[in-house]
Motif scaffolding. Structure first.
Motif, PDB file in Angstrom:
ATOM      1  N   ALA A 230      44.982  43.368  32.829  1.00 16.98           N
ATOM      2  CA  ALA A 230      45.915  43.959  33.782  1.00 16.98           C
ATOM      3  C   ALA A 230      45.387  45.303  34.266  1.00 16.98           C
TER       4      ALA A 230
ATOM      5  N   TYR B  73      55.433  42.463  29.107  1.00 16.84           N
ATOM      6  CA  TYR B  73      54.837  41.355  29.871  1.00 16.84           C
ATOM      7  C   TYR B  73      55.204  40.016  29.216  1.00 16.84           C
TER       8      TYR B  73
ATOM      9  N   SER C  17      48.182  44.411  38.871  1.00 13.28           N
ATOM     10  CA  SER C  17      47.564  43.089  39.005  1.00 13.28           C
ATOM     11  C   SER C  17      47.205  42.555  37.630  1.00 13.28           C
ATOM     12  N   VAL C  18      47.198  41.236  37.532  1.00 13.08           N
ATOM     13  CA  VAL C  18      46.796  40.551  36.308  1.00 13.08           C
ATOM     14  C   VAL C  18      45.807  39.467  36.680  1.00 13.08           C
ATOM     15  N   THR C  19      44.715  39.417  35.950  1.00  8.34           N
ATOM     16  CA  THR C  19      43.765  38.315  36.036  1.00  8.34           C
ATOM     17  C   THR C  19      43.803  37.627  34.682  1.00  8.34           C
ATOM     18  N   GLY C  20      44.165  36.356  34.684  1.00 11.61           N
ATOM     19  CA  GLY C  20      44.320  35.608  33.447  1.00 11.61           C
ATOM     20  C   GLY C  20      43.189  34.611  33.228  1.00 11.61           C
TER      21      GLY C  20
ATOM     22  N   ARG D 175      44.007  44.896  28.183  1.00  6.35           N
ATOM     23  CA  ARG D 175      43.573  43.542  27.814  1.00  6.35           C
ATOM     24  C   ARG D 175      44.384  43.094  26.614  1.00  6.35           C
TER      25      ARG D 175
ATOM     26  N   TRP E  11      56.646  45.947  37.052  1.00  8.55           N
ATOM     27  CA  TRP E  11      55.571  45.531  37.968  1.00  8.55           C
ATOM     28  C   TRP E  11      55.741  46.265  39.294  1.00  8.55           C
TER      29      TRP E  11
ATOM     30  N   ASP F  42      44.563  37.983  29.112  1.00  6.21           N
ATOM     31  CA  ASP F  42      44.883  38.565  30.409  1.00  6.21           C
ATOM     32  C   ASP F  42      44.350  39.990  30.489  1.00  6.21           C
TER      33      ASP F  42
ATOM     34  N   ILE G 278      52.558  47.288  35.988  1.00  2.00           N
ATOM     35  CA  ILE G 278      51.519  46.296  36.263  1.00  2.00           C
ATOM     36  C   ILE G 278      51.307  46.172  37.761  1.00  2.00           C
TER      37      ILE G 278
ATOM     38  N   TYR H 177      49.166  38.198  40.532  1.00  2.00           N
ATOM     39  CA  TYR H 177      48.716  37.489  39.335  1.00  2.00           C
ATOM     40  C   TYR H 177      47.823  36.347  39.787  1.00  2.00           C
TER      41      TYR H 177
END
Length: 152
Positions: free
Chosen positions: A131, A42, A140-143, A111, A62, A129, A138, A68
């Protein structure tokens, strides 16, 4: 405490469809290694400046429908994520991403923390982040931005 260790050991096991312990499940060490490798790939993606190589990394690591989102931007699919990364690279041409600490995760959840800044100094921008993975890629990613200097 014996009871506590039994609960912890029992929670770490996986079970097959008949409720029997799964002896072929990956070990804790393999899961951690996989999560670390995913987090490193990543970071490599975010640092890749050649568009064709970045697209290849996206395709390899991904899912096609990946997404993202963070407080400042969002992107969907390989095109959206690639455009977002290119935008960050354009805004911070001398900065690179690096992992901070050790990534951790369980199952399909990952994480890790990262820093963004010039080489050789403490990163002025930092984040964490989360994931969600699908088949080791991957999804989805929430940052979250942990540290952002004024004007960045």
């Amino acid at each position: 405490m014996r009871m506590t260790s039994e609960v912890i050991d029992r929670r770490a096991q996986t079970f097959d469809s008949q409720g029997q312990p799964n002896k072929t499940a990956p070990s804790k060490e393999n899961i951690m290694t996989d999560h670390t490798a995913i987090a490193r790939r990543y970071i490599d993606l975010w640092n890749e400046r050649t568009a064709s190589r970045r697209r290849a990394l996206l395709s390899e690591n991904w899912t096609a429908d990946a997404s993202y989102v963070d407080p400042l931007m969002q992107g969907g699919g390989h095109d959206g994520v690639d455009a977002m990364i290119a935008g960050v690279q354009q805004r911070f041409p001398e900065f690179k991403f690096k992992l901070i600490g050790e990534p951790n995760g369980y199952g399909d959840h990952l994480r890790f923390s990262w820093g963004l800044g010039p080489d050789g100094v403490d990163s002025p921008i930092k984040g964490t982040d989360f994931a969600v993975l699908r088949d080791g890629r991957i999804k989805s990613v929430t940052g979250f931005l942990d540290q952002v200097p004024a004007g960045a």
